[in-house]
Design an enzyme around this catalytic site. Structure first.
Site, short mmCIF file in Angstrom:
data_model
loop_
_atom_site.label_atom_id
_atom_site.label_comp_id
_atom_site.label_asym_id
_atom_site.label_seq_id
_atom_site.Cartn_x
_atom_site.Cartn_y
_atom_site.Cartn_z
N HIS A 62 0.89 -1.25 0.23
CA HIS A 62 0.21 -0.02 0.07
C HIS A 62 0.91 1.20 -0.07
O HIS A 62 1.71 1.43 0.85
CB HIS A 62 -1.04 -0.02 1.25
CG HIS A 62 -1.90 1.13 1.36
ND1 HIS A 62 -3.09 1.20 0.35
CD2 HIS A 62 -1.76 2.54 1.68
CE1 HIS A 62 -3.68 2.03 0.82
NE2 HIS A 62 -2.84 3.13 1.40
N CYS A 63 0.79 2.11 -1.10
CA CYS A 63 1.73 3.44 -1.12
C CYS A 63 0.86 4.31 -0.72
O CYS A 63 -0.08 4.83 -1.11
CB CYS A 63 1.93 3.49 -2.72
SG CYS A 63 3.11 4.81 -3.14
N VAL A 64 1.73 5.09 0.32
CA VAL A 64 1.01 6.26 0.73
C VAL A 64 1.14 7.53 -0.28
O VAL A 64 0.56 8.44 -0.02
CB VAL A 64 1.91 6.59 2.12
CG1 VAL A 64 1.71 5.65 3.28
CG2 VAL A 64 3.16 6.98 1.90
#
Length: 298
Positions: A62-64
């Site tokens: 999951h890429c912020v």
């Protein structure tokens, strides 16, 4: 596109199709493991994301930065995002360097012209602004240039500081494509590598044509992977807590226990290197790249 494209959320409607994408390797992913939140059997290479509130097919992480998961549906957009960011940061740092260097050269030229006029001497060819400077004066000149043109200096500093991180991320994801892994899977392999280093992992390979008692999970027989992946060898990989080989029921127990029909007690040997374990998802670099940039959407 990386931020707004569906990363490959697994739903009740496409769950059966998701099961057909990848085979279980019985090491990182085993059949029959149910997601306690979504309520269905987790497809191979999928992972539940608490932020996105769902299971993502071939989930990487999951890429912020894009506020989205990177998975089967948008992994190629994420790679292109890293490429574009890396190139733009490099260009920003280089362009800022040129502009500030021109500013310093113009200052050097004006100083030399003023000095020669004061001395009533002809103006010779202007030398480079850094000629003859020691390190302290050299960095002091750059500091003056940054203050003199704050906008260009700020862009240059930001680009120069972020550029190594962007190229590092890009290089890491190219390595993941080469290795046929995702970030999630690399963390799982790292756990196996640590346990192997501690002498806690054992492997047994089939020699008699019988099947192992690998796990209790079941998957529908008519659900087969659509892609051509090498079949995992008939082998079991087990961790132990005491560093001793796993203990299975003896072969004499087959007669008294109907559940062990067609199964046997394997011969275990200690795994000394992660290279002894197959990664069936590594199909070669170009096929791995093709699987990323030509995804099969759910």
């Amino acid at each position: 596109m990386a931020a707004f494209t569906d990363p490959g959320m697994v739903t009740q409607e496409n769950h059966r199709l998701a099961l057909q994408k990848y085979p279980y390797d019985n090491i990182l992913f085993t059949p029959g493991v149910k997601c306690t939140t979504c309520g269905f059997v987790k497809p191979a290479r999928s992972k539940h994301c608490r932020t996105c509130k769902g299971c993502v097919a071939r989930q990487d992480h999951h890429c912020v930065w894009i506020n989205n998961c990177v998975g089967q549906g948008n992994n190629h957009y994420f790679i292109l995002f890293l490429c574009s960011i890396s190139l733009l940061l490099t260009y920003g740092a280089y362009a800022s360097h040129l502009l500030l260097s021109q500013l310093l050269q113009a200052k050097q030229q004006s100083l030399e012209m003023f000095s020669n006029r004061q001395r009533l001497q002809p103006i010779p060819g202007i030398r480079h602004w850094s000629t003859g400077l020691d390190w302290s004066d050299y960095f002091a000149s750059w500091g003056w240039a940054l203050v003199e043109d704050v906008c260009v200096g700020g862009v240059g500093l930001l680009s120069a500081l972020c550029m190594p991180m962007a190229w590092g991320f890009l290089g890491y994801h190219i390595y993941l494509m080469w290795a046929g892994m995702t970030t999630n899977e690399s963390l799982k392999w790292a756990d196996w590598r640590d346990d192997i280093a501690d002498g806690l992992v054992f492997i047994a390979e089939e020699e008699t044509g019988e099947t192992f008692l690998l796990n209790t999970g079941q998957v529908e027989k008519d659900v087969e992977p659509q892609l051509a992946y090498p079949s995992p060898r008939k082998r079991a990989l087990k961790r132990t807590l005491d560093g001793k080989p796993p203990i299975y029921p003896q072969s004499s127990d087959k007669v008294s226990n109907p559940d062990l029909q067609g199964k046997f007690t394997p011969e275990w040997r200690r795994v000394t290197s992660l290279r002894e374990v197959d990664n069936i998802y590594d199909r070669g670099f170009w096929k791995n790249v093709e699987s990323v940039f030509k995804p099969v959407f759910l």
